[in-house]
Design an enzyme around this catalytic site. Structure first.
Site, mmCIF file in Angstrom:
data_model
loop_
_atom_site.group_PDB
_atom_site.id
_atom_site.type_symbol
_atom_site.label_atom_id
_atom_site.label_comp_id
_atom_site.label_asym_id
_atom_site.label_seq_id
_atom_site.Cartn_x
_atom_site.Cartn_y
_atom_site.Cartn_z
ATOM 1 N N GLY A 1 39.178 38.011 50.611
ATOM 2 C CA GLY A 1 38.562 38.136 51.941
ATOM 3 C C GLY A 1 39.357 37.517 53.065
ATOM 4 C CG LEU B 1 33.847 53.750 50.311
ATOM 5 C CD1 LEU B 1 34.046 53.587 51.803
ATOM 6 C CD2 LEU B 1 32.601 53.015 49.839
ATOM 7 C CG ASN C 1 41.679 50.794 53.349
ATOM 8 O OD1 ASN C 1 41.210 49.688 53.047
ATOM 9 N ND2 ASN C 1 42.642 51.361 52.653
ATOM 10 C CG HIS D 1 47.351 50.554 51.641
ATOM 11 N ND1 HIS D 1 46.716 50.409 50.421
ATOM 12 C CD2 HIS D 1 48.635 50.887 51.374
ATOM 13 C CE1 HIS D 1 47.583 50.654 49.458
ATOM 14 N NE2 HIS D 1 48.753 50.943 50.006
HETATM 15 C C1 GAR Z 1 44.933 43.226 51.305
HETATM 16 O O1 GAR Z 1 46.323 43.060 51.196
HETATM 17 C C2 GAR Z 1 44.589 44.683 51.543
HETATM 18 O O2 GAR Z 1 45.510 45.338 52.355
HETATM 19 C C3 GAR Z 1 44.625 45.212 50.137
HETATM 20 O O3 GAR Z 1 43.968 44.223 49.384
HETATM 21 C C4 GAR Z 1 44.257 42.945 49.960
HETATM 22 C C5 GAR Z 1 42.969 42.179 50.129
HETATM 23 O O4 GAR Z 1 43.210 40.857 50.549
HETATM 24 N N1 GAR Z 1 43.994 46.492 50.037
HETATM 25 C C6 GAR Z 1 44.446 47.490 49.260
HETATM 26 O O5 GAR Z 1 45.400 47.377 48.526
HETATM 27 C C7 GAR Z 1 43.665 48.785 49.372
HETATM 28 N N2 GAR Z 1 44.335 49.840 48.702
HETATM 29 P P1 GAR Z 1 42.030 39.986 51.161
HETATM 30 O O6 GAR Z 1 40.855 40.092 50.188
HETATM 31 O O7 GAR Z 1 42.578 38.591 51.210
HETATM 32 O O8 GAR Z 1 41.690 40.525 52.518
#
Ligand code: GAR
Length: 177
Positions: free
Chosen positions: A10, A85, A99, A101
């Site tokens: 998060g 989703l 989103n 990424h």
């Molecule tokens: C982030 O780096 C986000 O971009 C990635 O998960 C991480 C979550 O970090 N999302 C993906 O890879 C989606 N395909 P966080 O929980 O510390 O925000």
């Protein structure tokens, strides 16, 4: 009002909270997601919608959408939400799901974008904020920020720092538009 979906640490949710964006609800598919702790620390209502509590993904997504709507959510931000989703959810928030990424999409979609970029030997990767559709990291791009791969040891850290800048600034613009 913004609703955030998160599955893990998060840190992107924290960046949105720190930016004082109007977040009215935070939901997760995992009850142990540290993101929920962060939301509670900011007095934001939380809920968990685990697949084990619902007959299928569509039913889970419908219940989650109803909960978000009940909290006044008009824009949904996926901040490290690691489930796709389904259509019933997408239909409830048309053109209103974003989103973040950790790559320059369409390169390196999926759950291991940073490792995949390192393994591919590219010189540059980055961060993408994009609209969400039914695909895996396939919706139209809103904004991207490049990040050089070298020095490799700090790539992950620099990607996250870039996300924490880019995501709040894009969301701020979207809600002002
Ligand atoms: C982030 O780096 C986000 O971009 C990635 O998960 C991480 C979550 O970090 N999302 C993906 O890879 C989606 N395909 P966080 O929980 O510390 O925000």
């Amino acid at each position: 009002m913004i609703g955030v979906l998160a599955s893990g640490n998060g840190s992107n949710l924290q960046a949105l909270l720190d930016a004082r964006l109007p977040i009215s609800a935070v939901a997760s598919n995992r009850k142990d997601a540290f993101a929920l702790e962060r939301a509670r620390g900011a007095n934001v209502p939380t809920a968990t919608f685990g697949l084990e509590c619902h007959p299928n993904r569509e039913e889970r997504d419908l219940v989650m959408a109803t909960w978000l709507e009940a909290h006044g959510v008009e824009l949904v931000v996926l901040a490290g939400y690691m489930h796709l989703l389904t259509k019933p959810f997408l239909d409830r928030f048309p053109s209103a799901i974003v989103n973040v990424h950790p790559s320059l999409l369409p390169d390196f979609p999926g759950a291991h974008a940073i490792e995949d970029a390192l393994a591919a030997g590219v010189d540059e990767t980055g961060v993408t904020v994009h609209w969400v559709d039914e695909g895996l990291d396939t919706g139209s791009v809103i904004r991207q920020a490049p990040v050089p791969v070298e020095p490799r040891a700090t790539l992950e850290e620099r990607i996250h720092a870039t996300e924490h800048q880019l995501l709040p600034s894009v969301i701020r613009e979207l809600i002002a538009a």
